[in-house]
Design an enzyme around this catalytic site. Structure first.
Site, PDB file in Angstrom:
ATOM      1  N   HIS A   1      -3.477   7.079   2.617  1.00  0.00           N
ATOM      2  CA  HIS A   1      -3.842   5.767   2.088  1.00  0.00           C
ATOM      3  C   HIS A   1      -5.198   5.380   2.668  1.00  0.00           C
ATOM      4  O   HIS A   1      -5.451   5.553   3.868  1.00  0.00           O
ATOM      5  CB  HIS A   1      -2.775   4.743   2.473  1.00  0.00           C
ATOM      6  CG  HIS A   1      -3.191   3.333   2.201  1.00  0.00           C
ATOM      7  ND1 HIS A   1      -3.635   2.913   0.970  1.00  0.00           N
ATOM      8  CD2 HIS A   1      -3.248   2.236   3.018  1.00  0.00           C
ATOM      9  CE1 HIS A   1      -3.938   1.629   1.022  1.00  0.00           C
ATOM     10  NE2 HIS A   1      -3.719   1.205   2.254  1.00  0.00           N
TER      11      HIS A   1
ATOM     12  N   CYS B   1       0.809  -1.221   0.000  1.00  0.00           N
ATOM     13  CA  CYS B   1       0.000   0.000   0.000  1.00  0.00           C
ATOM     14  C   CYS B   1       0.843   1.273   0.000  1.00  0.00           C
ATOM     15  O   CYS B   1       0.308   2.362  -0.233  1.00  0.00           O
ATOM     16  CB  CYS B   1      -0.943  -0.005   1.193  1.00  0.00           C
ATOM     17  SG  CYS B   1      -2.135  -1.368   1.158  1.00  0.00           S
TER      18      CYS B   1
ATOM     19  N   ASN C   1     -10.090  -0.287  -0.180  1.00  0.00           N
ATOM     20  CA  ASN C   1      -8.624  -0.225  -0.226  1.00  0.00           C
ATOM     21  C   ASN C   1      -8.147  -0.779  -1.573  1.00  0.00           C
ATOM     22  O   ASN C   1      -8.199  -1.974  -1.811  1.00  0.00           O
ATOM     23  CB  ASN C   1      -8.038  -1.041   0.923  1.00  0.00           C
ATOM     24  CG  ASN C   1      -6.523  -0.980   0.979  1.00  0.00           C
ATOM     25  OD1 ASN C   1      -5.866  -0.464   0.079  1.00  0.00           O
ATOM     26  ND2 ASN C   1      -5.955  -1.514   2.048  1.00  0.00           N
TER      27      ASN C   1
END
Length: 333
Positions: A257, A117, A287
């Site tokens: 994020h 990520c 996500n």
């Protein structure tokens, strides 16, 4: 004295698949409900890429095609393309190669970068270094992941979190002091067991046994990942603000994020940034791993103005984490 070259974002574009996987649909698949998912993660829906043979590069190419149009850039003008992803179509050729092929970019540097990520931040840092060297004039940085390809939809701890998407930014030299001002990138391999895809690599190549054991799906220890993420993402964001003498009042937006709204809230609180200064689209996309930060920039592009101060922050498997301080380089058209 020659002026210092900085790497400025001069355009952003994104792509998300048409298929919307809602919390209500997940209720029919696993033992969960909309209230539970929303209250713990902030996610209402996520996009899923459908279609035989369509991988991460398909989404990346869609984003890059739009980016080239928006920035009036010809494919032959691109000096480099970096794709941050943990779900490439194949181990090789790279997703970056496939994206270049799809959009007509030929005989240029391209490579994939894997940092989970935090991938987009690491790719942005790499692109920045190449621009600052003075040897490269136009670099495309892509963040793209087809997370549905490695999600076990019988595992309610992970399948509620992830979606598919891609976004890309154009990096070009700037002499006005705009663009990437500073970045901090960190990692700690002690976290590898807490968030990983165990099977498929050289340590555990695909076998009947590895497939039956579900080693080719994401495995996550939720509590340990959450605790580490809350601390590290907030720490590194505060650190980059302190060393650049910034306060919450100086920041136009935190670009975090999109893993979990509680982690985002904790980071914003540590930075002294109010809710209205936080880019948030986790409710729409979930996500998307390396795509989350550039997708936020894409969604919020029309709210940005030249000179705005942005703090980008991410945390990912590995563990990896980082932050970047960016001065926005253009007004929306």
């Amino acid at each position: 004295m020659s002026q210092k070259i900085s790497a400025a974002i001069t355009g952003v574009a994104g792509y998300v698949p048409d298929y919307v996987l809602t919390n209500q649909e997940l209720e029919k698949i696993i033992d969960t409900n909309d209230e539970w998912i929303t209250s713990r993660t902030g996610i209402k829906e996520r996009r899923i890429l459908k279609g035989e043979g369509l991988g991460t590069s398909f989404m990346g190419a869609k984003a890059v095609e739009d980016l080239l149009k928006k920035t009036n850039t010809k494919p032959e003008e691109v000096d480099m393309l970096i794709c941050a992803t943990v779900t490439p179509d194949y181990f090789f050729p790279s997703a970056s190669n496939l994206i270049c092929k799809a959009v007509g970019i030929r005989e240029t540097a391209s490579f994939d970068l894997a940092a989970a990520c935090s991938g987009f931040l690491n790719a942005l840092g790499a692109g920045t270094a190449f621009i600052e060297s003075g040897r490269y004039k136009k670099i495309i940085v892509v963040g793209a992941d087809k997370m549905s390809s490695i999600v076990d939809y019988t595992d309610r701890t992970t399948c509620i979190l992830f979606g598919d998407g891609a976004a890309a930014v154009m990096l070009e030299p700037n002499l006005e002091g705009l663009g990437v001002q500073d970045f901090i990138l960190k990692s700690d391999g002690e976290g590898c067991e807490s968030l990983m895809q165990k099977g498929g690599g050289s340590a555990y190549p695909p076998t009947v046994e590895s497939v039956e054991a579900k080693w080719h799906y994401i495995r996550q220890e939720g509590q340990s990942v959450f605790k580490f993420a809350v601390t590290r993402m907030a720490d590194v964001s505060a650190e980059i603000m302190e060393r650049n003498h910034l306060t919450g009042d100086d920041i136009k937006y935190l670009v975090p994020h999109q893993a979990n709204k509680r982690i985002i809230d904790a980071t914003a609180n540590r930075m002294g940034v109010s809710d209205d200064k936080v880019m948030l689209n986790i409710q729409k996309y979930g996500n998307t791993t390396a795509a989350t930060i550039p997708l936020c920039l894409w969604d919020y592009e029309n709210k940005l103005k030249k000179g705005d101060n942005l703090i980008l922050a991410a945390f990912g498997g590995g563990f990896t984490w980082g932050s970047a301080y960016v001065k926005w380089a253009y007004d929306p058209k």
